[in-house]
Design an enzyme around this catalytic site. Structure first.
Site, short mmCIF file in Angstrom:
data_model
loop_
_atom_site.label_atom_id
_atom_site.label_comp_id
_atom_site.label_asym_id
_atom_site.label_seq_id
_atom_site.Cartn_x
_atom_site.Cartn_y
_atom_site.Cartn_z
CD GLU A 89 31.25 44.24 36.08
OE1 GLU A 89 31.09 45.42 35.67
OE2 GLU A 89 30.63 43.77 37.04
CB CYS B 123 28.00 47.49 37.22
SG CYS B 123 27.79 45.73 36.87
#
Length: 437
Positions: free
Chosen positions: A203, A237
């Site tokens: 990720e 993020c």
């Protein structure tokens, strides 16, 4: 003379025991810039001990029934919830985020995750097919790949990427790696794990666009986009860092957005009125500031924040890693501020004309993690969401998660997905069994 307060000394957790290390790394309080604890500088020796403990714990833990493992996960959730304030204080001090955010999002979300997976593991089914003409039946079973809370099931080893990280990901007896972080680190993990054909879940970063059409509800859109740009100092993020606004409402949106951004208070993490705390480190603060300088050098305008507005902090926190939320305009799509992940409280606002144009521009970067679309036109919302190269698309909202559904990015934003089924698939190996009767 008053006694100096002793530093917190963290220890590794291996095979159910806290163990000291031969060397340590200083860890800084982002809100003051002062060392507040020391972290083990572990290496290959500690990784070998952790892998050995996990290997020995695996047969017993993996043979436990789903019901038994579910009870353990629920007990972890209960313990987290009982110590919510203690964990929130620790998370805020370590990362620099506001205590309010740690109390209301980070720790409660951790509790929710444990409870969600404690429930979901009870409801998975296997596949089964019959081939009557051959007298055969086929079915699948899943076997655990990793381990999970008696001694050896969970091991925590602190250290740097070069020492402990490389030792871990290159270890032949570590069968899979789940990593959240930067693309360069992910590339190194891929190189080190390739000879062993490990399973990877990566990720990575994002350069997430918000697309705001002229029929958007600005009363909802503006505060939500401020939050999506600057929550946790932009160190999420999923934060928005490129805001595309349809030209007919660009001026109105920008005015309201800058005004709302200036209302976000930057303060010490314990301040209940603070919307933002400190960035994670001095080096990262300087990196984020460097992007603002680059934007200025390219001819962009800073509408608020860094270098424009004054940051007011208590004397003790002057050396902390604080930065005002910053809005940049008059910037080209090719600028590093529009193409590279900054991971801080900086966002760019640019106008667009047509739907086709903005989709092409939103997709023009190497990342594809998340996007936000603001419009009251249902057909447009579905149309645009389908064409965006993003693993997640929120429409008229941000950061609403459903843990049953996949989470992850496209392109350079990662490999694999997380979620109920996706996590189950990743952390187990599937086996097909055929029986002839």
């Amino acid at each position: 003379m008053a006694a100096t307060k002793a530093l917190l000394m963290l220890e590794n957790f291996i095979d159910g025991k806290f163990l000291p290390c031969s060397s340590y790394i200083d860890s800084y309080d982002p809100s003051t810039g002062e060392v507040y604890c020391r972290v083990p500088n572990s290496g290959r020796e500690e990784i070998e001990a952790a892998v050995k403990a996990a290997r020995e714990a695996f047969p017993s833990w993996s043979s436990r029934s789903p019901q038994e493992r579910s009870r353990v996960l629920n007990q972890v959730a209960d313990l987290l919830e009982q110590s919510l304030e203690e964990f929130a204080q620790a998370e805020s001090k370590d990362q620099g985020k506001t205590l309010a955010l740690a109390r209301t999002m980070d720790i409660p979300r951790s509790v929710q995750n444990f409870r969600f997976f404690a429930s979901s593991i009870l409801h998975h089914t296997s596949e089964c097919t019959q081939m009557d003409h051959l007298g055969c039946m086929h079915y699948t079973v899943r076997t655990p790949v990793g381990v999970g809370v008696p001694p050896g099931v969970v091991n925590i080893v602190f250290g740097t990427g070069l020492r402990v990280g490389e030792a871990l990901v290159s270890h032949p007896e570590v069968p899979l790696i789940s990593f959240t972080g930067s693309q360069p680190t992910a590339e190194r993990i891929t190189q080190l794990s390739a000879p062993h054909c490990k399973k990877l879940s990566l990720e990575l970063g994002g350069k997430n666009p918000a697309i705001i059409f002229e029929d958007a509800n600005l009363d909802e859109c503006v505060p939500a986009t401020v939050r999506s740009s600057f929550a946790n100092q932009g160190e999420i993020c999923l934060c928005t860092s490129r805001i595309f606004v349809q030209k007919s409402i660009y001026s109105e949106f920008l005015k309201r957005f800058v005004e709302a951004t200036r209302e976000w208070k930057v303060g010490i993490p314990s301040d209940p009125l603070a919307s933002m705390g400190a960035l994670i480190s001095k080096a990262h603060l300087e990196k984020v500031r460097s992007y603002v300088r680059k934007a200025l050098a390219e001819g962009a305008q800073i509408r608020c924040g860094e270098g424009v507005d004054k940051l007011s902090l208590p004397a003790r926190n002057k050396a902390g890693y604080f930065m005002l939320p910053t809005v940049i305009t008059d910037i080209k799509d090719e600028s590093c501020c529009m193409t590279e992940e900054i991971f801080g409280p900086v966002t760019c606002v640019v106008p667009f004309d047509s739907e086709e144009e903005v989709i092409e521009r939103a997709n023009s970067v190497k990342y594809g993690l998340a996007a936000t679309v603001w419009s009251s036109n249902v057909g447009r919302v579905h149309r645009v969401a389908k064409k965006l190269q993003s693993g997640l698309v929120w429409t008229n909202c941000w950061l609403i998660r459903e843990l049953n559904l996949p989470f992850g990015g496209m392109k350079s934003s990662g490999i694999g997905r997380e979620g109920a089924k996706d996590s189950y698939d990743f952390f187990t190996e599937i086996k097909t069994i055929t029986i002839k009767h």
